[in-house]
Write a protein that holds these residues in place. Sequence first.
Motif, short mmCIF file in Angstrom:
data_model
loop_
_atom_site.label_atom_id
_atom_site.label_comp_id
_atom_site.label_asym_id
_atom_site.label_seq_id
_atom_site.Cartn_x
_atom_site.Cartn_y
_atom_site.Cartn_z
N THR A 293 -70.49 -8.53 -56.11
CA THR A 293 -69.08 -8.80 -56.41
C THR A 293 -69.07 -9.69 -57.64
OG1 THR A 293 -68.40 -8.66 -54.09
CG2 THR A 293 -66.89 -9.76 -55.60
N ARG B 68 -64.56 -7.40 -58.80
CA ARG B 68 -64.91 -6.03 -58.45
C ARG B 68 -66.18 -6.05 -57.62
NH1 ARG B 68 -60.58 -5.38 -59.92
NH2 ARG B 68 -59.75 -4.12 -61.64
N ASP C 63 -66.18 -1.61 -53.07
CA ASP C 63 -64.84 -1.13 -53.40
C ASP C 63 -64.89 0.02 -54.40
OD1 ASP C 63 -63.70 -2.95 -51.69
OD2 ASP C 63 -63.19 -4.40 -53.25
#
Length: 215
Positions: free
Chosen positions: A53, A62, A66
């Motif tokens: 992340t 981000r 995801d």
Amino acid sequence: MTLNAELRTFYESRQQQIPAEVREIMRRSGQELADSGQADRALAVGDRAPRFTLPTATGESRSLDDLLAAGPVVLTFYRGAWCPYCNLALRALQQHHETITARGARLVAVSPQIPDESLTLTEKHDLAFDVLSDIGSDTAKQYGLAFDLPDDLATVYDKLGFNLQRVNDGHPRTLPLPATYVIDRDGVIRWAFVNTDYTTRAEPADILAALDALG
């Protein structure tokens, strides 16, 4: 013209502008990195992609999870906005961004530079994909890509005004090998380009072919 043909043309013109002693430092450092075998130890096809992340250029976050939830991911590592070869490579990826997304994939670029530098780069090249900051190169380390510049090359970069101390937020010596991965929705690396030579990059056509091969 292919990306690597463009990079080679730029390299040859650049060499004429660099003093011989500096060219020798760059050549020797590049050869030592190639001889280290690090590219062979980096993650490769069939390996699971380490999760991460990271912050975007605009301060959002981000995560790989995801991104993968929406489809395959094209993950590319670059040295920074100060590197002209990186700029050429990112510009080429931008030119192919629509064809990448048309295949249902997300394109993401990662470097050790701070978000402000990534934002400047994004605006300069009008990049439509996320440019993430891996300060300290922890993600690059997980992928087996991070290495430390030798003292003499770090000194050369300082003299050239790259100011890696500032743009890498106190981690001036650590950079990633140029690398691009195509990761399927299950988080498995299905195509990989890793090279110790920063003047050579993944060809967009090869990335598209790898995405097509996912089926």
